[in-house]
Enzyme design. Structure first.
Site, mmCIF file in Angstrom:
data_model
loop_
_atom_site.group_PDB
_atom_site.id
_atom_site.type_symbol
_atom_site.label_atom_id
_atom_site.label_comp_id
_atom_site.label_asym_id
_atom_site.label_seq_id
_atom_site.Cartn_x
_atom_site.Cartn_y
_atom_site.Cartn_z
ATOM 1 N N THR B 323 -0.496 1.779 1.144
ATOM 2 C CA THR B 323 -0.609 1.231 -0.288
ATOM 3 C C THR B 323 -0.947 1.677 -1.187
ATOM 4 O OG1 THR B 323 -2.619 -0.339 0.033
ATOM 5 C CG2 THR B 323 -0.847 -1.561 0.817
ATOM 6 N N CYS B 324 -0.862 1.114 -2.305
ATOM 7 C CA CYS B 324 -1.432 1.574 -3.459
ATOM 8 C C CYS B 324 -3.276 0.959 -3.932
ATOM 9 C CB CYS B 324 -1.160 0.989 -4.838
ATOM 10 S SG CYS B 324 0.415 2.140 -5.439
ATOM 11 N N ASP B 325 -3.402 0.943 -3.428
ATOM 12 C CA ASP B 325 -5.363 0.935 -2.875
ATOM 13 C C ASP B 325 -5.821 1.785 -2.252
ATOM 14 O OD1 ASP B 325 -8.041 -0.669 -2.380
ATOM 15 O OD2 ASP B 325 -6.715 -2.144 -2.919
#
Lengths: 376, 376
Positions: B323-325
């Site tokens: 994820t973009c986290d």
């Protein structure tokens, strides 16, 4: 806290915790970003809250979208927005997902390594790529890890590799860290972006775009600078580092676009103490880390909480969620001040919950349903 | 790692990460718990993995169930098991949920405060209650916070209050901490339980039951004592502290029942470095903290990982999710040794993923589907 949300909550028939998002506030936020940086394209970070009503509104207002996956790309396309308004902003993509995005019309992709460039060259011939560069995130409430981005020196090699493989080496991106209250953070990052532009130019490749990412804060308990201050500081930095050859620019607000538009209503399930002498009450809500309030992790985000007893004398309490999981505690290291008159069954309003709540909810840990969401 | 799971994975047609749970291993684990403590009732902690096939099997084998919510109670009743086999083990319950559980036939409830006792007296007249007592959790990989339980001195007051309100003051419970490898932890807790029994007896109330909770470990990378060792140590402690008047006893294995029965198959999405000189590779999988591997939080649980290149020379890498986290990083403080020959597109097997994976998965953060689950 909008009257529309309060009205909705007063009238709702359903039981259990929920988040209510007011589209009027999202509309105002979009206008603020668009107005503060009129020459910059707004790419809403869909991951912050991909509720269809929010995506529809932003599509209608003219926003573009930063997507993390094919799933998010499909959600955005469902609004009717053209694929040219989508950036596949995740630097970590399966080659078959790149191919699917390309087939859906997406032509703008993030990279931070030559390995990712090679996948894109194979699966999305001729597409535009921008390289994410590491940025230290000083001043952010949630400084980012080194997960995304590469060192500036490597960024030029990555972009040159893309150029050599027939892709358009389009620009660079950075992210100054989430909930970034330090206006100077963008200046440092833009200086670095200008350096990459310069190095690429020396290699005969003219970059065109700077993706300035997200990081725009929403107001929790502490005041934060307003969007106009960000716009002004960013514009000054752009001029300082790029002179009169300003690149195309993108911002990717997520939290800043929807954070303050949402309110969670929760119920006090239990108030108790651990011993007769315990000076601190434990207040347990019907929502916690696993059903929407994951960002209380390490007590990073401190949400404003309203109670029906506000104004009465307060005392510190530990605030926790309803699951049989000992990590489901919201605030303990720094206890939360709540009215002594707060009672079991009282409803509380947790403000600034429009971003990173519904999507962080578990599928149903402990048998509790995922966070219910109403967009009004 | 069972051949049945490997066979299933070889044949599956679906794409994307998934967990596969082998019911034969769950059956063996149930037999081990039942055999190690023949006079103790096994209450499976449904929250660890409430897949219907697992609940059905355990119901058939004679297990009882520890439930955290009305949702879990309904899942257990759906197996056909009688409500007399259910403990509503959450100390934090809405009064209307207590009433619903009571209407469904549940008669055993956990408490740790007089406030909760009062709800139960109103909503579940005459039910049995046990009081959870705080326990320090020394030796556990995940020591619990003080979220559940009260000090022993208060427990007697809580139970006496229940008795006074017409409930059956039935016993005490404790939890020694998750993934508890120290056999002595149960001895300290049982000594404390016996003290509460003694104090209640002096007040004219004879308790009957000790709920010894969960905490039984599953094997990740480090060896842990086997179930028979736990059984023996616990039986010796019971005899030491309760003499020949042994109480009825309950255990609540969750991780110990299903942890080693499940395997996650994931795919390597990207392998890259942050600079040309970076000594450490970043390996990104198609599953991370938000889609099943939440227990890597603070790197608490270190899962064994098998790759198709095992045996080749290894080097440390940072392991992260898709994820973009930026918090979606699995192992960074202590990098993970993986083969240098590992390649993008390789499938890896993450072992001991049967517990606390499917239920910890988000509803779809970043547009990625929740963890798919197959029970075979």
């Amino acid at each position: 806290m909008s009257d529309r949300i309060l009205d909705f909550l007063r009238r709702r028939k359903s039981d259990g915790p929920c988040v209510v998002v007011d589209l009027d506030i999202v509309r105002e936020n979009y206008a603020a970003f668009a107005g503060a940086l009129p020459d910059t394209s707004v790419f809403y970070a869909a991951k912050a809250n991909p509720a269809p009503e929010i995506l529809n509104l932003l599509a209608e207002l003219g926003s573009s979208f930063d997507c993390a996956s094919v799933g998010e790309i499909e959600m955005v396309l469902a609004t009717g927005a053209d694929a040219s308004r989508i950036s596949y902003g995740n630097t970590i993509k399966k080659e078959r997902d790149i191919a699917r995005a390309y087939a859906l019309g997406v032509r703008l992709f993030a990279v931070d390594s030559v390995e990712e460039v090679e996948k894109i060259a194979r699966a999305a011939a001729g597409a535009r790529v921008f390289c994410r560069v590491l940025c230290d995130g000083v001043g952010a409430e949630w400084p980012l890890s080194r997960k995304f981005g590469c060192e500036p020196a490597m960024a030029s090699d990555v972009l040159e590799h893309a150029h050599r493989l027939g892709l358009e080496a389009y620009g660079v991106s950075f992210h100054v860290g989430s909930q970034q209250a330090n206006l100077g953070a963008w200046d440092l990052a833009l200086a670095m972006a200008a350096d990459v532009f310069g190095e690429m130019s020396r290699r005969g490749i003219e970059l065109k775009m700077v993706n300035m990412g997200g990081g725009f804060p929403t107001r929790y308990l502490k005041d934060v600078p307003g969007v106009p201050s960000y716009g002004e500081a960013i514009f000054q930095s752009l001029t300082r580092h790029f002179g009169n050859r300003l690149p195309a620019t993108i911002i990717e607000p997520g939290r800043g676009m929807v954070g303050n538009a949402g309110v969670i209503e929760a119920e006090v399930v239990l108030i108790s103490r651990k011993s007769a002498e315990d000076p601190i009450r434990w207040v347990y809500l019907d929502i916690g880390k696993f059903h929407g309030l994951a960002e209380t992790m390490d007590e990073a985000i401190r949400y404003p909480i309203r109670t029906p007893k506000d104004g009465d004398q307060t005392a510190p309490c530990v605030l926790a969620g309803p699951t049989c999981d000992s990590v489901d505690v919201l605030y303990e290291k720094t206890p939360y001040e709540l009215p002594l008159s707060l009672a079991i069954g009282d409803k509380v309003l947790i403000e600034a919950c429009g971003a990173y709540t519904t999507t962080y909810s578990t599928v149903g840990f402990n048998g509790f349903a995922p966070l219910a969401s109403h967009v009004i």
